[in-house]
Write a protein that holds these residues in place. Structure first.
Motif, short mmCIF file in Angstrom:
data_model
loop_
_atom_site.label_atom_id
_atom_site.label_comp_id
_atom_site.label_asym_id
_atom_site.label_seq_id
_atom_site.Cartn_x
_atom_site.Cartn_y
_atom_site.Cartn_z
N GLY A 14 -36.21 32.20 -32.34
CA GLY A 14 -35.44 33.30 -32.92
C GLY A 14 -34.95 33.00 -34.32
O GLY A 14 -34.15 33.75 -34.89
N LEU A 15 -35.44 31.91 -34.89
CA LEU A 15 -35.06 31.54 -36.25
C LEU A 15 -36.06 32.10 -37.25
O LEU A 15 -37.18 32.48 -36.88
CB LEU A 15 -34.99 30.02 -36.37
CG LEU A 15 -33.99 29.31 -35.45
CD1 LEU A 15 -34.14 27.80 -35.56
CD2 LEU A 15 -32.56 29.72 -35.79
N SER A 16 -35.68 32.09 -38.51
CA SER A 16 -36.55 32.63 -39.55
C SER A 16 -37.69 31.67 -39.85
O SER A 16 -37.59 30.46 -39.61
CB SER A 16 -35.77 32.90 -40.83
OG SER A 16 -35.36 31.67 -41.42
N LEU A 17 -38.78 32.21 -40.39
CA LEU A 17 -39.90 31.36 -40.80
C LEU A 17 -39.46 30.36 -41.86
O LEU A 17 -39.93 29.22 -41.90
CB LEU A 17 -41.04 32.23 -41.35
CG LEU A 17 -41.84 33.05 -40.33
CD1 LEU A 17 -42.79 33.99 -41.05
CD2 LEU A 17 -42.63 32.11 -39.42
N GLY A 18 -38.53 30.78 -42.72
CA GLY A 18 -38.04 29.90 -43.77
C GLY A 18 -37.32 28.68 -43.21
O GLY A 18 -37.51 27.57 -43.69
N THR A 19 -36.51 28.89 -42.17
CA THR A 19 -35.78 27.78 -41.55
C THR A 19 -36.75 26.82 -40.86
O THR A 19 -36.61 25.60 -40.98
CB THR A 19 -34.76 28.32 -40.52
OG1 THR A 19 -33.80 29.14 -41.20
CG2 THR A 19 -34.02 27.18 -39.83
N ILE A 20 -37.72 27.42 -40.16
CA ILE A 20 -38.72 26.59 -39.48
C ILE A 20 -39.50 25.75 -40.49
O ILE A 20 -39.66 24.53 -40.32
CB ILE A 20 -39.71 27.45 -38.67
CG1 ILE A 20 -38.97 28.31 -37.63
CG2 ILE A 20 -40.77 26.57 -38.01
CD1 ILE A 20 -38.40 27.56 -36.48
N SER A 21 -39.96 26.41 -41.55
CA SER A 21 -40.76 25.72 -42.56
C SER A 21 -39.96 24.62 -43.26
O SER A 21 -40.46 23.52 -43.50
CB SER A 21 -41.26 26.73 -43.59
OG SER A 21 -42.01 26.08 -44.60
N LYS A 22 -38.69 24.91 -43.54
CA LYS A 22 -37.84 23.93 -44.21
C LYS A 22 -37.71 22.66 -43.37
O LYS A 22 -37.85 21.54 -43.87
CB LYS A 22 -36.46 24.53 -44.47
CG LYS A 22 -35.49 23.58 -45.17
CD LYS A 22 -34.13 24.25 -45.38
CE LYS A 22 -33.16 23.29 -46.08
NZ LYS A 22 -31.82 23.90 -46.26
N LYS A 34 -31.95 22.39 -35.53
CA LYS A 34 -32.85 21.26 -35.39
C LYS A 34 -33.21 21.05 -33.92
O LYS A 34 -34.39 20.87 -33.57
CB LYS A 34 -32.21 19.99 -35.96
CG LYS A 34 -33.00 18.70 -35.71
CD LYS A 34 -32.22 17.50 -36.22
CE LYS A 34 -32.95 16.21 -35.93
NZ LYS A 34 -33.17 15.97 -34.48
N ASP A 35 -32.21 21.05 -33.05
CA ASP A 35 -32.46 20.85 -31.62
C ASP A 35 -33.35 21.95 -31.05
O ASP A 35 -34.24 21.69 -30.22
CB ASP A 35 -31.13 20.80 -30.86
CG ASP A 35 -30.30 19.58 -31.20
OD1 ASP A 35 -30.88 18.61 -31.73
OD2 ASP A 35 -29.08 19.59 -30.95
N LEU A 36 -33.11 23.17 -31.51
CA LEU A 36 -33.89 24.30 -31.01
C LEU A 36 -35.34 24.21 -31.46
O LEU A 36 -36.28 24.47 -30.68
CB LEU A 36 -33.26 25.61 -31.50
CG LEU A 36 -33.68 26.91 -30.81
CD1 LEU A 36 -33.45 26.83 -29.30
CD2 LEU A 36 -32.91 28.09 -31.39
N ILE A 37 -35.54 23.82 -32.72
CA ILE A 37 -36.91 23.69 -33.24
C ILE A 37 -37.64 22.54 -32.54
O ILE A 37 -38.81 22.66 -32.18
CB ILE A 37 -36.89 23.48 -34.77
CG1 ILE A 37 -36.30 24.70 -35.47
CG2 ILE A 37 -38.31 23.23 -35.29
CD1 ILE A 37 -36.00 24.49 -36.94
N ASP A 38 -36.94 21.42 -32.35
CA ASP A 38 -37.55 20.30 -31.63
C ASP A 38 -37.97 20.71 -30.23
O ASP A 38 -39.03 20.30 -29.74
CB ASP A 38 -36.56 19.12 -31.55
CG ASP A 38 -36.42 18.39 -32.88
OD1 ASP A 38 -37.33 18.51 -33.72
OD2 ASP A 38 -35.40 17.69 -33.06
N GLU A 39 -37.14 21.50 -29.57
CA GLU A 39 -37.48 21.98 -28.23
C GLU A 39 -38.73 22.84 -28.26
O GLU A 39 -39.63 22.71 -27.42
CB GLU A 39 -36.30 22.79 -27.67
CG GLU A 39 -36.57 23.41 -26.30
CD GLU A 39 -35.47 24.36 -25.88
OE1 GLU A 39 -35.80 25.37 -25.20
OE2 GLU A 39 -34.29 24.12 -26.22
N ALA A 40 -38.83 23.71 -29.27
CA ALA A 40 -39.99 24.58 -29.40
C ALA A 40 -41.26 23.78 -29.70
O ALA A 40 -42.33 24.06 -29.15
CB ALA A 40 -39.74 25.62 -30.49
#
Length: 336
Positions: A14-22, A34-40
């Motif tokens: 549910g985060l933006s592409l910009g946050t993911i890419s960063k 960070k925790d959410l992206i690591d989980e994904a």
């Protein structure tokens, strides 16, 4: 099955592409993101290109570990503990061994530096050339930390145990048990660790009013084979020692091998205090009195300093001295 993309990560989190890419490109994001992206990343099996990421961030997320030997129990235990903790921080480990050869040690240092590791953990020789090379590596911006053996003459973090004091305590314990002829099996006279353990032994004898007998001091070649030869020499003396203090795992193996080959019994014929590998000490019959090093504390202190100083290698230079401890078994005979 189609390859996972950052768009898939964005939809999952549910985060933006910009946050993911960063984040993927090495940027800082909020801890909860960070925790959410690591989980994904884990759930969707997203493959982060660490090489490309390293080019952008000047970080490879890899730590080099240089040890004397892959057959050395302390070293392999150290590697296992460090690797486990660094994994929690998303670092990988690259391990090299130099077989107690200072030229090979420097060659391996060059290799690790060429791999753009973010930091180097080294169990070093006492070579001046090695110390100078480590200083140069630090000057170029790569953090280095010495473990177990200190690098002399340069500013470099160090983690080890109270070698002098633990050797003093072991020797004092044997003296209290009535042993006056105590053999010391060392690993050479070139590393500060070996020197400190010998000095602790010698000081305990001095404080007890017992003259040191050089025939009862044996330095090997940092491998079990050298300790084995020295132990056989001890045991063939007309007035042989009543106890042996083996000052690392290899010397412990060498001593036990020599005792067994000569048909002697522990502790009836010869008492033994060993070093490292508590699990082996417990299954040995009789159970071996042994010096244990706090491996988890050593690895944690090492990793903590890597994480704190990886971006400031020239600010390092602290010593962390932890306490070894004696685990008492049944391998020492009371003689008085």
């Amino acid at each position: 099955m189609s390859r996972t993309t950052i768009k898939d990560l964005a939809e999952y989190t549910g985060l933006s592409l910009g946050t993911i890419s960063k984040y993927i490109n090495g940027g800082e994001v909020k801890p909860k993101n960070k925790d959410l992206i690591d989980e994904a990343i884990k759930a969707l099996h997203y493959n982060v290109n660490q090489f490309a990421r390293g080019l952008r961030t000047n970080r490879s997320k890899t730590i080099g570990v240089l040890i004397p030997s892959l057959e050395n129990f302390f070293c392999t235990s150290l590697v296992a503990s460090i690797e486990e903790e660094l994994y929690q921080h998303q670092f990988s480990v690259m391990v090299c061994a130099y077989q107690e050869d200072s030229q090979r040690e420097r060659d391996q240092l060059r290799f690790l530096q060429s791999k753009n590791v973010d930091a180097i953990v080294i169990v070093p020789t006492n070579s001046f050339k090695t110390a100078r090379m480590v200083r140069d590596i630090i000057d170029t911006g790569t953090y280095c930390i010495a473990v177990d053996r200190k690098l002399m003459g340069i500013k470099c973090d160090y983690v080890g145990i109270n070698n002098f004091q633990i050797a003093y305590d072991v020797t004092s314990y044997l003296l209290e048990k009535g042993h006056k002829r105590i053999g010391l099996l060392g690993t050479g006279q070139t590393t500060l660790t070996a020197i400190e353990r010998y000095n602790g032994y010698a000081k305990a004898l001095e404080d007890a009013g017992i003259a040191e007998d050089q025939a009862l001091v044996g330095f090997g070649n940092n491998f079990a084979s050298g300790a084995y030869r020295q132990a056989r020499r001890f045991l063939r003396l007309r007035n042989r020692p009543t106890a042996i203090f083996a000052t690392n795992y290899d010397t412990t193996l060498g001593a036990i091998t020599a005792i067994n080959e000569l048909g002697l019994s522990v502790p009836e014929d010869i008492s033994v205090v060993g070093f490292d590998n508590l699990s082996v000490a417990k299954v040995f019959s009789p159970s071996l009195t042994i010096v244990a090093q706090p491996m988890q504390e050593i690895s944690h202190a090492t990793v903590t300093r890597i994480l704190a100083n990886i971006d400031h290698p020239d600010a390092a230079g602290d010593d962390v001295v932890l306490k070894g401890y004696i685990v008492y078994g049944s391998s020492v005979l009371q003689r008085n």
